[in-house]
Design a protein around this motif. Structure first.
Motif, short mmCIF file in Angstrom:
data_model
loop_
_atom_site.label_atom_id
_atom_site.label_comp_id
_atom_site.label_asym_id
_atom_site.label_seq_id
_atom_site.Cartn_x
_atom_site.Cartn_y
_atom_site.Cartn_z
N GLY A 55 0.80 -1.22 0.00
CA GLY A 55 0.00 0.00 0.00
C GLY A 55 0.84 1.27 0.00
N ILE A 56 2.15 1.15 -0.12
CA ILE A 56 3.04 2.33 -0.10
C ILE A 56 2.74 3.26 -1.28
CG2 ILE A 56 4.96 1.30 -1.40
CD1 ILE A 56 5.48 3.44 1.71
N GLY A 57 2.25 2.72 -2.37
CA GLY A 57 1.90 3.54 -3.53
C GLY A 57 0.81 4.54 -3.24
N ALA A 58 -0.08 4.23 -2.31
CA ALA A 58 -1.14 5.17 -1.94
C ALA A 58 -0.59 6.30 -1.07
CB ALA A 58 -2.25 4.44 -1.20
N VAL A 59 0.44 5.99 -0.28
CA VAL A 59 1.06 6.99 0.60
C VAL A 59 1.97 7.92 -0.20
CG1 VAL A 59 2.51 7.31 2.63
CG2 VAL A 59 0.93 5.37 2.53
N PHE A 60 2.70 7.34 -1.17
CA PHE A 60 3.62 8.09 -2.02
C PHE A 60 3.28 7.82 -3.49
CE2 PHE A 60 5.99 7.26 1.89
CZ PHE A 60 6.43 8.53 2.22
N PRO A 61 2.26 8.50 -4.03
CA PRO A 61 1.83 8.22 -5.40
C PRO A 61 2.90 8.52 -6.45
CG PRO A 61 0.56 10.03 -4.44
CD PRO A 61 1.44 9.49 -3.37
N GLU A 62 3.91 9.32 -6.10
CA GLU A 62 4.97 9.64 -7.06
C GLU A 62 5.93 8.48 -7.29
OE1 GLU A 62 6.59 10.75 -2.99
OE2 GLU A 62 4.66 10.91 -4.00
#
Length: 102
Positions: free
Chosen positions: A35-42
């Motif tokens: 789920g790290i992509g939701a926290v850091f969408p860049e």
């Protein structure tokens, strides 16, 4: 299930996640599951450089995780460390030359 950690240090904050994955999960798959992509969408989770305990993982799409491993997502370098050292040394030489002429 096995326990793994994921760390990422952005310029302004750091994140440490602990989560569970199935045995046989690859490093890339764990990134998506975290789920790290939701926290850091860049973050480009399919291509970002990663490591485990400070050692680069050259093929995260095939490297299987083991119990207790810590995945690290690396940011690109803003400056080449060799170039920075070279410039610092040149500046020190110039400063030393300036002192000897006084």
């Amino acid at each position: 299930m096995i326990t793994v950690e994921l760390v990422y240090a952005a310029v302004d904050r750091q994140v440490l996640l602990t989560f569970y994955v199935q045995p046989g999960t690859t490093v890339r798959a764990a990134l998506a599951l975290s789920g790290i992509g939701a926290v850091f969408p860049e973050l480009d989770l399919q291509h970002c450089p990663v490591g485990i305990f400070g050692k680069s993982v050259p093929h995260p799409e095939i490297r299987l995780l083991k119990e207790g491993e810590r995945i690290e997502i690396y940011r690109p370098l803003l400056a080449d460390p060799k170039e920075v050292r070279r410039l610092r040394a040149a500046k020190a030489i110039q400063a030393k030359k300036g002192e000897s002429t006084i």
